[in-house]
Scaffold this motif. Structure first.
Motif, mmCIF file in Angstrom:
data_model
loop_
_atom_site.group_PDB
_atom_site.id
_atom_site.type_symbol
_atom_site.label_atom_id
_atom_site.label_comp_id
_atom_site.label_asym_id
_atom_site.label_seq_id
_atom_site.Cartn_x
_atom_site.Cartn_y
_atom_site.Cartn_z
ATOM 1 N N ALA A 41 7.600 0.798 7.643
ATOM 2 C CA ALA A 41 9.113 0.622 7.955
ATOM 3 C C ALA A 41 9.909 1.093 6.872
ATOM 4 N N MET A 42 9.909 0.551 5.558
ATOM 5 C CA MET A 42 10.562 1.009 4.433
ATOM 6 C C MET A 42 10.319 2.685 4.447
ATOM 7 N N ALA A 43 9.297 3.141 4.480
ATOM 8 C CA ALA A 43 9.295 4.587 4.347
ATOM 9 C C ALA A 43 10.162 5.179 5.323
ATOM 10 N N ARG A 53 8.118 4.788 15.964
ATOM 11 C CA ARG A 53 8.711 5.578 14.698
ATOM 12 C C ARG A 53 7.665 4.978 13.605
ATOM 13 N N ILE A 54 7.600 3.435 13.434
ATOM 14 C CA ILE A 54 6.724 3.075 12.372
ATOM 15 C C ILE A 54 5.219 3.538 12.601
ATOM 16 N N ASN A 55 4.818 3.201 13.817
ATOM 17 C CA ASN A 55 3.232 3.579 14.278
ATOM 18 C C ASN A 55 2.941 5.107 13.884
ATOM 19 N N ARG A 56 3.991 6.006 14.091
ATOM 20 C CA ARG A 56 3.672 7.364 14.006
ATOM 21 C C ARG A 56 3.521 7.732 12.645
ATOM 22 N N LYS A 57 4.217 6.917 11.628
ATOM 23 C CA LYS A 57 4.453 7.067 10.034
ATOM 24 C C LYS A 57 2.826 6.491 9.877
ATOM 25 N N LEU A 58 2.402 5.421 10.379
ATOM 26 C CA LEU A 58 1.257 5.125 10.027
ATOM 27 C C LEU A 58 0.113 5.939 10.270
ATOM 28 N N ARG A 59 0.353 6.730 11.503
ATOM 29 C CA ARG A 59 -0.832 7.900 11.865
ATOM 30 C C ARG A 59 -0.733 8.941 10.682
ATOM 31 N N GLU A 60 0.348 9.364 10.407
ATOM 32 C CA GLU A 60 0.513 10.351 9.334
ATOM 33 C C GLU A 60 0.038 10.040 8.332
ATOM 34 N N PRO A 114 0.908 -1.099 0.037
ATOM 35 C CA PRO A 114 0.045 0.004 0.069
ATOM 36 C C PRO A 114 0.735 1.217 0.134
ATOM 37 N N THR A 115 0.195 2.438 -0.287
ATOM 38 C CA THR A 115 0.726 3.897 -0.384
ATOM 39 C C THR A 115 0.804 4.263 1.281
ATOM 40 N N VAL A 116 2.067 4.663 1.766
ATOM 41 C CA VAL A 116 1.954 5.214 2.984
ATOM 42 C C VAL A 116 2.516 6.657 3.063
ATOM 43 N N SER A 117 3.000 7.074 1.914
ATOM 44 C CA SER A 117 3.525 8.496 1.819
ATOM 45 C C SER A 117 3.000 9.212 0.616
ATOM 46 N N ARG A 118 2.950 10.565 0.921
ATOM 47 C CA ARG A 118 2.583 11.336 -0.056
ATOM 48 C C ARG A 118 3.292 11.320 -1.225
#
Length: 507
Positions: free
Chosen positions: A477-479, A496-503, A434-438
């Motif tokens: 995690a990759m992002a 750090r990974i969970n913060r990324k998912l919330r973003e 899936p996409t997790v970054s803008r």
């Protein structure tokens, strides 16, 4: 090495006697070490270093004793002592060194024969060649009487001393230093991970462009840092709170010392490392651009540094009993295949097997039966060139994915910028990450390593089958690894990974 005239403690005398008794018949083999009622065996099993290694690795004392003795022989500074101890005890830890040098397989097998008399005769008949294989002067062999009467007793006496007093904590101690490895962080998950791969030093030149042929470019930064997929994946898994041990061959030089200290600082257990005396640490020279693009030259130093089939055989219990095995093609093809076989030795409780084919073997591909023992093959397209179907003229991801599934691979994760493609027999509804970054992140070696560690952690947490939740977490995690590049803390922890998912929920 201690002076031969130094008086031995009573414990050293008892242990020397035990080693002399155990050299008879088949020598020091696991079956004999499992005879716990034997007083000679008991003196080995009750050694503090054996008890500590068994407790840390969660294995029985017989397995721990065999590993400790094998590493103590490897770590012996005198080549003659190493050769004699290995032969008269029937250990076979030098078998792969001899084979690589070209010594006949029948000779190598005879050095592990079930009768000590045959082992001695083979040792004396091949004395010069065995020393040449170890890079030592080819001296005249002793007589059989001298070998039995003075050489063997002295060799076993010095080995007993080393087992009783391993010496100060240092990377040369190999498994003998296990009691000094850091404990996992408090409240860590119970997940037990074994990483089998490479340990090198990376010499990284950061530039704004890659130099062209017969030109040079200025570098705006330089770093000399421990690397290799084995090291990086082990560190990445430890950052996620897993209990991680690295299985790799490490040179006993300053760079090797630096690698071991780096692993310990990152809470990676180093007690399963194979320490190679007199060898030079493999190096990777990297030209790295600002966004992570790079080219590299890899010097593996395979003549001096190699993780062999015999090395992983000694660790069979740990490999079979862990929760997840991370395996890279940085080790020889035969060692990869043997490690996969060991991981499947108990199908009812076997670990999740995650394999990365970097660097690809230049001398062929692993067997079809070995492919069928891989749960998750995590790769970049170029690493799988050798596994392309014979009738495929150009690289086609879909054809390759189906080809590898047909060969028995359970799931192929073909990573690329921003995510990747998924081909799976057990999770057929998930066809891409899936996409997790803008904006798409750059897929490079460190993002693959972060992916593998995160995949192991989440599969241990949630179960061995890939789900959309797991796919999202490992992509995050990759992002994180890409976004934090090239910080010292590139590999993310769980927060750090969970913060990324919330973003990611906000777009």
């Amino acid at each position: 090495m201690a002076n031969r005239d130094d008086p031995d403690s009573s414990e050293a005398v008892v242990l020397t006697h035990a080693l002399r008794a155990l050299r008879m018949r088949a020598g020091v083999v696991l079956a004999r070490l499992e005879d716990t009622k034997n007083e000679d065996v008991a003196s080995l099993l009750n050694l503090p270093v054996v008890r500590a290694h068994a407790a840390r690795q969660e294995i029985g004392r017989p397995d721990a004793a065999l590993q400790i003795i094998a590493q103590a022989v490897r770590d012996t500074g005198d080549a003659t002592h190493r050769i004699v101890a290995d032969s008269v005890l029937g250990l076979g830890v030098l078998a792969d060194v001899y084979a690589q040098y070209g010594i006949d397989e029948k000779v190598v097998q005879a050095l592990r024969a079930g009768a000590v008399g045959r082992r001695r005769a083979t040792l004396l008949a091949n004395w010069r060649r065995l020393h040449e294989a170890m890079g030592a002067p080819a001296t005249e062999p002793p007589s059989d009487r001298t070998l039995r009467g003075s050489t063997e007793p002295e060799v076993l006496r010095q080995l007993a001393r080393r087992l009783i007093q391993p010496g100060p904590v240092s990377p040369t101690a190999g498994p003998l230093s296990s009691a000094n490895d850091p404990d996992p962080p408090p409240n860590a998950p119970a997940g037990r991970v074994i990483v089998v791969g490479g340990a090198v030093m990376d010499a990284i030149f950061r530039t704004r462009m890659i130099p062209q042929h017969e030109t040079s470019v200025p570098a705006h930064d330089f770093a000399l840092t421990p690397g290799g997929k084995g090291v990086t994946q082990a560190v990445a898994a430890a950052r996620l709170g897993l209990k991680v041990s690295l299985v790799a061959a490490v040179a006993d030089d300053q760079f090797g010392h630096d690698i071991v200290q780096h692993l310990r600082a990152e809470n990676v257990d180093t007690s399963l490392l194979k320490i190679v005396r007199g060898a030079r640490t493999p190096m990777t020279g990297v030209f790295e651009l600002s966004l992570g693009d790079s080219i590299a030259a890899v010097w593996r130093n395979e003549k001096e540094i190699s993780l062999t089939v015999r090395d992983v055989d000694l660790l069979a219990r740990q490999i079979a009993d862990c929760d997840a095995l991370l395996l890279t093609f940085e080790v020889p093809r035969e060692t990869v295949q043997r490690t996969l076989s060991l991981a499947h030795s108990n199908p009812a409780t076997r670990p999740i097997v995650i394999v990365t084919p970097g660097q690809p073997h230049s001398d062929g591909r692993i067997s079809r039966s070995a492919l069928a023992q891989i749960d998750y093959l995590v790769a970049h397209a170029w690493e799988l060139e050798r596994y392309r179907p014979a009738d495929q003229d150009r690289f086609d991801a879909d054809h390759l994915g189906e080809h590898l599934l047909d060969a028995g691979v359970d799931t192929l994760c073909l990573l690329g910028n921003g995510g990747g493609l998924i081909y799976s027999r057990t999770a057929p509804t998930i066809d891409r990450l899936p996409t997790v970054s803008r904006s798409p992140f750059k897929e490079v070696s460190i993002t693959r390593d972060a992916f593998c560690a995160a995949l192991a952690a989440k599969l241990i947490d949630d179960g061995p089958t890939l789900t959309s939740t797991i796919a999202r977490w490992v992509t995050a995690a990759m992002a994180c690894a890409a976004e934090d590049f090239p910080l010292a803390t590139t590999m993310p922890d769980r927060d750090r990974i969970n913060r990324k998912l919330r973003e990611a929920q906000n777009f």
